[in-house]
Design a protein around this motif. Structure first.
Motif, PDB file in Angstrom:
ATOM      1  N   ARG A   1      50.002  41.489  47.194  1.00  0.00           N
ATOM      2  CA  ARG A   1      50.105  42.184  45.904  1.00  0.00           C
ATOM      3  C   ARG A   1      49.889  43.692  46.070  1.00  0.00           C
ATOM      4  NH1 ARG A   1      49.765  38.920  41.272  1.00  0.00           N
ATOM      5  NH2 ARG A   1      49.360  36.746  41.748  1.00  0.00           N
ATOM      6  N   ILE A   2      48.912  44.054  46.876  1.00  0.00           N
ATOM      7  CA  ILE A   2      48.591  45.470  47.077  1.00  0.00           C
ATOM      8  C   ILE A   2      49.731  46.180  47.803  1.00  0.00           C
ATOM      9  CG2 ILE A   2      47.031  47.042  48.309  1.00  0.00           C
ATOM     10  CD1 ILE A   2      44.798  44.885  47.662  1.00  0.00           C
ATOM     11  N   VAL A   3      50.244  45.559  48.853  1.00  0.00           N
ATOM     12  CA  VAL A   3      51.343  46.162  49.618  1.00  0.00           C
ATOM     13  C   VAL A   3      52.568  46.343  48.727  1.00  0.00           C
ATOM     14  CG1 VAL A   3      52.960  45.751  51.529  1.00  0.00           C
ATOM     15  CG2 VAL A   3      50.503  45.378  51.856  1.00  0.00           C
ATOM     16  N   LYS A   4      52.903  45.318  47.968  1.00  0.00           N
ATOM     17  CA  LYS A   4      54.079  45.394  47.088  1.00  0.00           C
ATOM     18  C   LYS A   4      53.854  46.391  45.953  1.00  0.00           C
ATOM     19  CE  LYS A   4      56.179  40.923  48.054  1.00  0.00           C
ATOM     20  NZ  LYS A   4      56.548  39.605  47.489  1.00  0.00           N
ATOM     21  N   ARG A   5      52.636  46.490  45.427  1.00  0.00           N
ATOM     22  CA  ARG A   5      52.340  47.447  44.348  1.00  0.00           C
ATOM     23  C   ARG A   5      52.653  48.873  44.815  1.00  0.00           C
ATOM     24  NH1 ARG A   5      48.621  48.070  39.933  1.00  0.00           N
ATOM     25  NH2 ARG A   5      49.424  46.040  39.318  1.00  0.00           N
TER      26      ARG A   5
ATOM     27  N   MET B   1      36.228  43.063  50.414  1.00  0.00           N
ATOM     28  CA  MET B   1      37.121  44.213  50.525  1.00  0.00           C
ATOM     29  C   MET B   1      38.401  43.982  49.715  1.00  0.00           C
ATOM     30  SD  MET B   1      38.637  45.642  54.129  1.00  0.00           S
ATOM     31  CE  MET B   1      39.756  44.287  54.471  1.00  0.00           C
ATOM     32  N   PHE B   2      38.937  42.769  49.791  1.00  0.00           N
ATOM     33  CA  PHE B   2      40.152  42.426  49.061  1.00  0.00           C
ATOM     34  C   PHE B   2      39.874  42.337  47.561  1.00  0.00           C
ATOM     35  CE2 PHE B   2      40.882  41.113  53.360  1.00  0.00           C
ATOM     36  CZ  PHE B   2      42.207  41.413  53.594  1.00  0.00           C
ATOM     37  N   ARG B   3      38.719  41.745  47.217  1.00  0.00           N
ATOM     38  CA  ARG B   3      38.356  41.626  45.799  1.00  0.00           C
ATOM     39  C   ARG B   3      38.206  42.998  45.148  1.00  0.00           C
ATOM     40  NH1 ARG B   3      34.358  37.574  47.553  1.00  0.00           N
ATOM     41  NH2 ARG B   3      35.303  35.541  47.228  1.00  0.00           N
ATOM     42  N   ILE B   4      37.510  43.876  45.823  1.00  0.00           N
ATOM     43  CA  ILE B   4      37.270  45.211  45.264  1.00  0.00           C
ATOM     44  C   ILE B   4      38.573  46.000  45.177  1.00  0.00           C
ATOM     45  CG2 ILE B   4      36.166  47.438  45.740  1.00  0.00           C
ATOM     46  CD1 ILE B   4      33.717  45.756  46.685  1.00  0.00           C
ATOM     47  N   ALA B   5      39.435  45.872  46.186  1.00  0.00           N
ATOM     48  CA  ALA B   5      40.733  46.561  46.140  1.00  0.00           C
ATOM     49  C   ALA B   5      41.543  46.087  44.933  1.00  0.00           C
ATOM     50  CB  ALA B   5      41.503  46.335  47.432  1.00  0.00           C
ATOM     51  N   CYS B   6      41.542  44.782  44.689  1.00  0.00           N
ATOM     52  CA  CYS B   6      42.267  44.249  43.531  1.00  0.00           C
ATOM     53  C   CYS B   6      41.666  44.762  42.232  1.00  0.00           C
ATOM     54  CB  CYS B   6      42.266  42.725  43.550  1.00  0.00           C
ATOM     55  SG  CYS B   6      43.421  42.023  44.739  1.00  0.00           S
ATOM     56  N   GLU B   7      40.342  44.776  42.129  1.00  0.00           N
ATOM     57  CA  GLU B   7      39.689  45.286  40.930  1.00  0.00           C
ATOM     58  C   GLU B   7      40.081  46.732  40.670  1.00  0.00           C
ATOM     59  OE1 GLU B   7      35.454  44.811  41.270  1.00  0.00           O
ATOM     60  OE2 GLU B   7      35.619  42.632  41.441  1.00  0.00           O
ATOM     61  N   ARG B   8      40.056  47.551  41.725  1.00  0.00           N
ATOM     62  CA  ARG B   8      40.390  48.974  41.581  1.00  0.00           C
ATOM     63  C   ARG B   8      41.821  49.182  41.100  1.00  0.00           C
ATOM     64  NH1 ARG B   8      37.739  52.766  44.951  1.00  0.00           N
ATOM     65  NH2 ARG B   8      39.085  54.286  43.940  1.00  0.00           N
ATOM     66  N   LEU B   9      42.715  48.267  41.485  1.00  0.00           N
ATOM     67  CA  LEU B   9      44.130  48.407  41.140  1.00  0.00           C
ATOM     68  C   LEU B   9      44.524  47.573  39.924  1.00  0.00           C
ATOM     69  CD1 LEU B   9      45.551  48.280  44.775  1.00  0.00           C
ATOM     70  CD2 LEU B   9      45.214  50.310  43.341  1.00  0.00           C
ATOM     71  N   GLY B  10      43.571  46.864  39.341  1.00  0.00           N
ATOM     72  CA  GLY B  10      43.862  46.038  38.172  1.00  0.00           C
ATOM     73  C   GLY B  10      44.716  44.827  38.490  1.00  0.00           C
ATOM     74  N   LEU B  11      44.564  44.296  39.693  1.00  0.00           N
ATOM     75  CA  LEU B  11      45.333  43.123  40.121  1.00  0.00           C
ATOM     76  C   LEU B  11      44.441  41.890  40.126  1.00  0.00           C
ATOM     77  CD1 LEU B  11      47.136  44.724  43.205  1.00  0.00           C
ATOM     78  CD2 LEU B  11      48.175  44.136  41.010  1.00  0.00           C
ATOM     79  N   PRO B  12      45.010  40.719  39.852  1.00  0.00           N
ATOM     80  CA  PRO B  12      44.200  39.494  39.941  1.00  0.00           C
ATOM     81  C   PRO B  12      43.888  39.175  41.402  1.00  0.00           C
ATOM     82  CG  PRO B  12      46.489  38.939  39.517  1.00  0.00           C
ATOM     83  CD  PRO B  12      46.396  40.437  39.458  1.00  0.00           C
ATOM     84  N   TYR B  13      42.734  38.564  41.640  1.00  0.00           N
ATOM     85  CA  TYR B  13      42.363  38.141  42.994  1.00  0.00           C
ATOM     86  C   TYR B  13      42.389  36.624  43.060  1.00  0.00           C
ATOM     87  CZ  TYR B  13      39.881  37.163  47.253  1.00  0.00           C
ATOM     88  OH  TYR B  13      39.558  36.680  48.496  1.00  0.00           O
ATOM     89  N   ARG B  14      43.147  36.085  43.986  1.00  0.00           N
ATOM     90  CA  ARG B  14      43.182  34.636  44.225  1.00  0.00           C
ATOM     91  C   ARG B  14      42.622  34.307  45.606  1.00  0.00           C
ATOM     92  NH1 ARG B  14      48.155  35.472  41.573  1.00  0.00           N
ATOM     93  NH2 ARG B  14      48.100  34.620  39.475  1.00  0.00           N
TER      94      ARG B  14
END
Length: 132
Positions: A89-93, A68-81
């Protein structure tokens, strides 16, 4: 995916889907839990819906699905660690306030890099804003 992760991004021994654990039947659909608040499952279901993912059942005390976290990052163009980093990252974005209580990184033990219910709620709110 590591060797001990299942296809759902969870530790294979803990994944209710992979070990065929029957989920607790529910008719709540977005209702509130036993203690007057949302359950992790309620929030996870909504996040999966926002991301267009098939819903996944989690058991009490289990970790949230990493996929769920990986896909959310992919959708938003964010790196996943890892999950806590992705959540932050998602909350701050979305321009929302981050609170260290949203994950286990600030705990004495480090807590296994988990995201709390409050963190999942903040991520859900961020995704609502970012994906609308």
């Amino acid at each position: 995916m590591t060797d001990d992760e299942c296809i759902h991004g969870m530790t294979a021994a803990w994944c209710g889907l992979c070990i065929k654990v029957e989920p607790v039947p529910t008719v709540r659909s977005g209702s509130y839990g036993f203690h007057g608040g949302e359950t992790k499952q309620d929030v996870i279901d909504e996040i999966h819906d926002l991301l267009g993912m098939r819903r996944q059942a989690v058991s009490n005390g289990s970790s949230l699905p990493a996929s769920m976290f990986r896909i959310a990052c992919e959708r938003l163009g964010l790196p996943y660690r890892n999950m806590p980093d992705a959540c932050e990252r998602i909350v701050k974005r979305a321009g929302l306030r981050w609170n260290p209580d949203f994950d286990s990184r600030a705990t004495r033990s480090g807590g296994g890099s988990t995201v709390t219910l409050e963190g999942a709620q903040a991520m859900r709110d961020a995704l609502r804003a970012l994906l609308s």
